[in-house]
Design a protein around this motif. Structure first.
Motif, PDB file in Angstrom:
ATOM      1  N   TYR A  86       4.276  14.982  -2.832  1.00 39.55           N
ATOM      2  CA  TYR A  86       3.280  16.000  -3.684  1.00 39.55           C
ATOM      3  C   TYR A  86       2.000  15.647  -3.041  1.00 39.55           C
ATOM      4  O   TYR A  86       0.930  16.185  -3.659  1.00 39.55           O
ATOM      5  CB  TYR A  86       3.649  15.595  -5.109  1.00 39.55           C
ATOM      6  CG  TYR A  86       3.423  14.224  -5.522  1.00 39.55           C
ATOM      7  CD1 TYR A  86       2.338  13.730  -6.127  1.00 39.55           C
ATOM      8  CD2 TYR A  86       4.616  13.348  -5.613  1.00 39.55           C
ATOM      9  CE1 TYR A  86       2.089  12.408  -6.514  1.00 39.55           C
ATOM     10  CE2 TYR A  86       4.422  12.044  -6.077  1.00 39.55           C
ATOM     11  CZ  TYR A  86       3.066  11.746  -6.432  1.00 39.55           C
ATOM     12  OH  TYR A  86       2.976  10.232  -6.854  1.00 39.55           O
ATOM     13  N   HIS A  87       1.599  14.622  -2.558  1.00 34.17           N
ATOM     14  CA  HIS A  87       0.114  14.284  -2.099  1.00 34.17           C
ATOM     15  C   HIS A  87       0.086  13.356  -0.865  1.00 34.17           C
ATOM     16  O   HIS A  87       1.021  12.640  -0.507  1.00 34.17           O
ATOM     17  CB  HIS A  87      -0.552  13.249  -3.395  1.00 34.17           C
ATOM     18  CG  HIS A  87      -1.801  12.994  -3.380  1.00 34.17           C
ATOM     19  ND1 HIS A  87      -2.864  13.870  -3.372  1.00 34.17           N
ATOM     20  CD2 HIS A  87      -2.537  11.548  -3.081  1.00 34.17           C
ATOM     21  CE1 HIS A  87      -3.853  13.439  -3.209  1.00 34.17           C
ATOM     22  NE2 HIS A  87      -3.883  12.094  -3.094  1.00 34.17           N
ATOM     23  N   VAL A  88      -1.195  13.331  -0.249  1.00 36.08           N
ATOM     24  CA  VAL A  88      -1.313  13.025   1.116  1.00 36.08           C
ATOM     25  C   VAL A  88      -2.718  12.376   1.152  1.00 36.08           C
ATOM     26  O   VAL A  88      -3.678  13.010   0.660  1.00 36.08           O
ATOM     27  CB  VAL A  88      -0.794  13.679   2.303  1.00 36.08           C
ATOM     28  CG1 VAL A  88      -1.747  14.971   2.126  1.00 36.08           C
ATOM     29  CG2 VAL A  88      -0.965  13.122   3.686  1.00 36.08           C
ATOM     30  N   THR A 110       0.167   2.592  -5.671  1.00 32.76           N
ATOM     31  CA  THR A 110       1.494   2.032  -5.666  1.00 32.76           C
ATOM     32  C   THR A 110       2.165   1.815  -4.356  1.00 32.76           C
ATOM     33  O   THR A 110       1.704   2.186  -3.283  1.00 32.76           O
ATOM     34  CB  THR A 110       2.391   3.436  -6.193  1.00 32.76           C
ATOM     35  OG1 THR A 110       3.470   3.286  -6.479  1.00 32.76           O
ATOM     36  CG2 THR A 110       2.107   4.530  -5.370  1.00 32.76           C
ATOM     37  N   ASN A 111       3.198   1.030  -4.563  1.00 28.76           N
ATOM     38  CA  ASN A 111       4.195   1.120  -3.149  1.00 28.76           C
ATOM     39  C   ASN A 111       5.039   1.808  -2.904  1.00 28.76           C
ATOM     40  O   ASN A 111       5.700   1.744  -1.887  1.00 28.76           O
ATOM     41  CB  ASN A 111       4.927  -0.562  -3.150  1.00 28.76           C
ATOM     42  CG  ASN A 111       3.667  -1.758  -3.040  1.00 28.76           C
ATOM     43  OD1 ASN A 111       2.684  -1.537  -2.260  1.00 28.76           O
ATOM     44  ND2 ASN A 111       3.856  -2.617  -3.859  1.00 28.76           N
ATOM     45  N   ASN A 112       5.131   2.877  -3.622  1.00 29.94           N
ATOM     46  CA  ASN A 112       6.048   3.811  -3.646  1.00 29.94           C
ATOM     47  C   ASN A 112       5.496   5.197  -2.687  1.00 29.94           C
ATOM     48  O   ASN A 112       5.219   6.369  -3.084  1.00 29.94           O
ATOM     49  CB  ASN A 112       6.446   4.377  -4.902  1.00 29.94           C
ATOM     50  CG  ASN A 112       7.703   5.524  -4.757  1.00 29.94           C
ATOM     51  OD1 ASN A 112       8.603   5.184  -4.118  1.00 29.94           O
ATOM     52  ND2 ASN A 112       7.912   6.359  -5.795  1.00 29.94           N
ATOM     53  N   VAL A 113       5.185   4.781  -1.290  1.00 32.07           N
ATOM     54  CA  VAL A 113       4.593   5.734  -0.622  1.00 32.07           C
ATOM     55  C   VAL A 113       5.239   5.578   0.767  1.00 32.07           C
ATOM     56  O   VAL A 113       6.084   4.556   1.178  1.00 32.07           O
ATOM     57  CB  VAL A 113       3.225   5.695  -0.296  1.00 32.07           C
ATOM     58  CG1 VAL A 113       2.292   5.819  -1.794  1.00 32.07           C
ATOM     59  CG2 VAL A 113       2.627   4.095   0.195  1.00 32.07           C
ATOM     60  N   SER A 163       8.014  12.193  -5.037  1.00 30.73           N
ATOM     61  CA  SER A 163       8.609  11.935  -6.504  1.00 30.73           C
ATOM     62  C   SER A 163      10.228  12.196  -5.642  1.00 30.73           C
ATOM     63  O   SER A 163      10.458  13.264  -5.303  1.00 30.73           O
ATOM     64  CB  SER A 163       8.362  12.929  -7.407  1.00 30.73           C
ATOM     65  OG  SER A 163       9.181  12.520  -8.572  1.00 30.73           O
ATOM     66  N   GLY A 164      11.184  10.983  -5.939  1.00 25.66           N
ATOM     67  CA  GLY A 164      12.436  11.489  -4.962  1.00 25.66           C
ATOM     68  C   GLY A 164      12.288  11.750  -3.619  1.00 25.66           C
ATOM     69  O   GLY A 164      11.560  10.943  -2.897  1.00 25.66           O
TER      70      GLY A 164
END
Length: 156
Positions: free
Chosen positions: A119-121, A147-150, A114-115
């Motif tokens: 926060y997760h892996v 999501t593609n936001n990785v 996030s930004g």
């Protein structure tokens, strides 16, 4: 000999020079060196270890061998495969070689953010899926990356 036939690598390699070995596609190891194939095999081994933990319960702060949180699963898997990682997802991201989505391979780490905060892996399993320990009340499982936001990172 036809263009589609290649001589056996082993028979050619027996008395060959390093230059000849390179020409027929054999990897030459230097003392203390690590090849790309060796790094990849560690990541694939970590992926197999994570998959073997399927169904293990999520527990915040747990690093195995029977319970895991997200970064605990990646830490445990890579440690068993022979590589040390830091404890948290954010620290693991900072320790990896960052790669674009187009270069991701099985065994690479998948980081949710996030930004600028991670926060997760999870561990990339191919086909748009990853092994991870999602959240309280769940278990280690294979799941589609939603999501593609990785970001992606390679353990070297």
């Amino acid at each position: 000999m036809g263009a589609h036939k290649r001589p056996a690598r082993l028979s050619k390699a027996k008395a060959a020079s390093a230059l000849t070995l390179a020409a027929v596609g054999v990897t030459v190891l230097t003392p203390g060196g690590t090849t790309k194939a060796e790094a990849a095999s560690v990541s694939v081994r970590a992926l197999q270890i994570a998959a073997s933990k399927q169904g293990s319960p999520y527990q915040w702060g747990a690093t195995g061998p029977y319970r895991f949180d997200c970064s605990g699963l990646t830490l445990y898997s890579f440690k068993r495969a022979g590589k040390q990682l830091p404890r948290t997802a954010a620290a693991q991201y900072n320790r990896t070689h960052h790669i674009p989505r187009s270069a991701r391979e099985e065994g690479d780490l998948v980081f949710f953010h996030s930004g600028r905060g991670v926060y997760h892996v999870g561990i990339y399993a191919g086909g748009g899926k990853m092994w991870h320990a999602p959240k309280t009340g769940s278990v280690v499982r294979l799941e589609r990356i939603w999501t593609n936001n990785v970001w992606y990172g390679r353990v070297t």
